[in-house]
Design a protein around this motif. Structure first.
Motif, PDB file in Angstrom:
ATOM      1  N   ILE A 166      32.881  14.911  54.290  1.00  0.00           N
ATOM      2  CA  ILE A 166      33.293  14.847  52.790  1.00  0.00           C
ATOM      3  C   ILE A 166      33.225  13.454  52.297  1.00  0.00           C
ATOM      4  CG2 ILE A 166      34.930  15.379  50.819  1.00  0.00           C
ATOM      5  CD1 ILE A 166      35.735  17.690  52.241  1.00  0.00           C
ATOM      6  N   THR A 167      32.522  12.934  51.213  1.00  0.00           N
ATOM      7  CA  THR A 167      32.366  11.789  50.756  1.00  0.00           C
ATOM      8  C   THR A 167      33.094  11.693  49.479  1.00  0.00           C
ATOM      9  OG1 THR A 167      30.083  12.174  49.599  1.00  0.00           O
ATOM     10  CG2 THR A 167      30.149  11.295  51.794  1.00  0.00           C
ATOM     11  N   CYS A 168      33.663  10.621  49.251  1.00  0.00           N
ATOM     12  CA  CYS A 168      34.432  10.199  48.034  1.00  0.00           C
ATOM     13  C   CYS A 168      33.950   8.847  47.525  1.00  0.00           C
ATOM     14  CB  CYS A 168      35.815  10.474  48.082  1.00  0.00           C
ATOM     15  SG  CYS A 168      36.519  11.742  48.657  1.00  0.00           S
ATOM     16  N   ILE A 169      33.016   8.724  46.714  1.00  0.00           N
ATOM     17  CA  ILE A 169      32.267   7.532  46.505  1.00  0.00           C
ATOM     18  C   ILE A 169      32.867   7.049  45.404  1.00  0.00           C
ATOM     19  CG2 ILE A 169      30.121   6.254  46.302  1.00  0.00           C
ATOM     20  CD1 ILE A 169      30.320   7.562  49.221  1.00  0.00           C
ATOM     21  N   GLU A 170      33.427   5.773  45.245  1.00  0.00           N
ATOM     22  CA  GLU A 170      34.113   5.226  44.007  1.00  0.00           C
ATOM     23  C   GLU A 170      34.817   6.340  43.205  1.00  0.00           C
ATOM     24  OE1 GLU A 170      33.104   1.344  43.639  1.00  0.00           O
ATOM     25  OE2 GLU A 170      33.154   2.371  45.756  1.00  0.00           O
ATOM     26  N   LEU A 171      35.746   7.176  43.607  1.00  0.00           N
ATOM     27  CA  LEU A 171      36.315   8.217  43.226  1.00  0.00           C
ATOM     28  C   LEU A 171      37.791   7.889  43.006  1.00  0.00           C
ATOM     29  CD1 LEU A 171      36.627  10.900  42.136  1.00  0.00           C
ATOM     30  CD2 LEU A 171      37.091  11.578  44.572  1.00  0.00           C
ATOM     31  N   ILE A 172      38.352   7.400  43.911  1.00  0.00           N
ATOM     32  CA  ILE A 172      39.916   7.312  43.970  1.00  0.00           C
ATOM     33  C   ILE A 172      40.623   6.395  42.949  1.00  0.00           C
ATOM     34  CG2 ILE A 172      40.315   7.914  46.281  1.00  0.00           C
ATOM     35  CD1 ILE A 172      41.098   5.348  46.860  1.00  0.00           C
ATOM     36  N   GLU A 173      39.827   5.212  42.623  1.00  0.00           N
ATOM     37  CA  GLU A 173      40.227   4.443  41.586  1.00  0.00           C
ATOM     38  C   GLU A 173      40.199   4.978  40.138  1.00  0.00           C
ATOM     39  OE1 GLU A 173      35.621   3.363  42.212  1.00  0.00           O
ATOM     40  OE2 GLU A 173      37.539   3.702  43.278  1.00  0.00           O
ATOM     41  N   HIS A 174      39.670   6.300  39.881  1.00  0.00           N
ATOM     42  CA  HIS A 174      39.672   6.810  38.615  1.00  0.00           C
ATOM     43  C   HIS A 174      40.801   7.856  38.588  1.00  0.00           C
ATOM     44  CE1 HIS A 174      35.516   5.708  37.289  1.00  0.00           C
ATOM     45  NE2 HIS A 174      35.316   5.570  38.721  1.00  0.00           N
ATOM     46  N   LEU A 175      41.433   8.152  39.532  1.00  0.00           N
ATOM     47  CA  LEU A 175      42.522   8.969  39.791  1.00  0.00           C
ATOM     48  C   LEU A 175      43.965   8.370  39.136  1.00  0.00           C
ATOM     49  CD1 LEU A 175      42.295  10.579  43.202  1.00  0.00           C
ATOM     50  CD2 LEU A 175      41.216  11.364  40.895  1.00  0.00           C
ATOM     51  N   ASP A 176      44.562   9.077  38.233  1.00  0.00           N
ATOM     52  CA  ASP A 176      46.165   8.483  37.815  1.00  0.00           C
ATOM     53  C   ASP A 176      47.053   8.770  39.087  1.00  0.00           C
ATOM     54  OD1 ASP A 176      46.925  11.251  37.894  1.00  0.00           O
ATOM     55  OD2 ASP A 176      46.578  11.214  35.671  1.00  0.00           O
ATOM     56  N   SER A 177      48.258   8.118  38.958  1.00  0.00           N
ATOM     57  CA  SER A 177      49.101   8.275  39.962  1.00  0.00           C
ATOM     58  C   SER A 177      49.564   9.512  40.409  1.00  0.00           C
ATOM     59  CB  SER A 177      50.515   7.565  39.613  1.00  0.00           C
ATOM     60  OG  SER A 177      50.975   8.138  38.501  1.00  0.00           O
TER      61      SER A 177
END
Length: 404
Positions: free
Chosen positions: A152-163
């Protein structure tokens, strides 16, 4: 536009713009970059940062190389955006299931055409059946259809998530989905001072971590969910700023396989919360009609090759008094492997050229596609002419038009 992919677009436009006459004559004074080793500052050369290839392509190439190395069968991209990574991966022969998940349904529908089979996919079917599916959904939602994946890949994803979503993300991806491997990429904030007037690289970013912050988070998640993790990145810094690290930092998480089987949840007992936006199954040799097509093409090609070789050998003996044209078949035999030479040879009766099915079955490609001679006979029976007992393919020795 999908906000999750605005950064990719900006980076691509930025790299293209650097080639313009305007920017070639314009130098940007780079800001001072902080040394992560001792906190000192050093001035970096006054040049525009150029990523070749563009940074987003480097990220995709990293994943592509990883797939080349590990040959996973099932891969999912969370936050797949415009599906560019999925498009790159669909050409890998190892893949059997390719899934994209994104919160922007409109973007998925606009880009689904990129993942549809083309004419060439039907003319040359894959060895394995590949199914590509796009889901409208979030990386923090649990959907059992993504259980049991190899990558499973998450490319430049987590920085778009709120806390709140960031806290849920590991529970879903590492705890519930629990694939064999997870790759997470995210901006390295230590690189940001090298860009002109950049605080956050995207207005939708909720945060951007430095290397210590990302690695601390990643190690905590890995320990909690029984993964190992290693760190690397793409986007080399310019000379004189090596201490800031890669522009994009990457974490590669690998599941402790000893416990993977214990944590596997059967799909039928889970929830299906994602909405299917698009699905397509590519033609493959596992499907009877495409296997038959491949076998028939190979058989016809080989039969006419054998006949052509025979006719060419006969031309060399035109000055000889031979009433049995098929006596001279040695040029064909020199091209055959040892196993084929043990099989019945092609022969002629009058103007009819016969190639025994046993001979054809000894061909490597035919043998790969057929379990036995009987299966070969079944697959080609409706497409070629067989002799009375069905043991050989028949063609007219002088039917020159069929050679082409």
């Amino acid at each position: 536009m999908d906000e999750n992919n605005i950064q990719i677009l900006i980076e691509e436009m930025w790299c293209k713009a650097q080639d313009s006459a305007f920017l070639r004559s314009f130098q940007v004074k780079m800001l001072l970059c902080a040394s992560v080793v001792d906190g000192n500052f050093e001035e970096v050369t006054s040049t525009v940062i150029k990523f070749k290839p563009p940074l987003y392509r480097q990220r995709y190439q990293f994943i592509k190389d990883l797939v080349d190395q590990h040959e996973p069968k099932k891969v999912a991209d969370l936050g797949c955006g415009d599906t560019s990574l999925l498009w790159m991966l669909k050409f890998h022969k190892c893949l059997e299931l390719l899934v994209g998940v994104d919160t922007n349904e409109d973007k998925l529908r606009r880009k689904e055409y990129k993942l549809s089979p083309l004419v060439g996919d039907y003319l040359k079917p894959r060895e394995r059946t590949l199914t590509v599916t796009l889901y409208h959904g979030s990386a923090v939602e649990r959907d059992s259809r993504l259980l049991g994946f190899d990558l499973i890949t998450c490319i430049e994803l987590i920085e778009h998530l709120d806390s709140e979503d960031l806290a849920t993300f590991p529970e879903v991806v590492f705890g519930f989905l629990s694939p064999a491997m997870i790759v997470i990429t995210t901006p390295n904030s230590e690189f940001n001072p090298l860009f002109p007037a950049v605080t956050l690289r995207d207005s939708d970013h909720k945060f951007e971590w430095n290397r210590m912050q990302f690695q601390t988070w990643a190690l905590d998640v890995a320990n909690l969910y029984d993964y190992s993790v290693e760190f690397t990145g793409v986007g080399d810094p310019p000379a004189g700023a090596e201490n800031v690290g890669y522009c994009t930092q990457i974490g590669i998480f690998r599941k402790n396989m000893a416990k993977a089987a214990e944590l596997c949840v059967p799909e039928e007992h889970g929830e299906h919360v994602y909405k299917v936006v698009f699905t397509a199954t590519y033609p493959s040799l596992q499907q009877k009609k495409y296997r038959q097509y491949a076998v028939v093409n190979e058989v016809i090609s080989q039969v006419y090759n054998m006949r052509r070789n025979l006719l060419e050998s006969l031309k060399l003996q035109d000055d000889k008094d031979s009433e049995a044209p098929c006596q001279c078949f040695q040029p064909v035999l020199t091209q055959l492997n040892a196993n084929m030479e043990k099989t019945p040879k092609p022969f002629c009766v009058g103007n009819v050229f016969y190639v025994p099915l046993e001979r054809l079955f000894s061909l490597p490609k035919v043998q790969h596609l057929c379990i036995n001679v009987e299966m070969l006979k079944t697959l080609i029976a409706d497409a070629v002419m067989l002799n009375s007992d069905g043991s050989a393919v028949m063609v007219d020795i002088h039917d020159e038009g069929s050679d082409d």
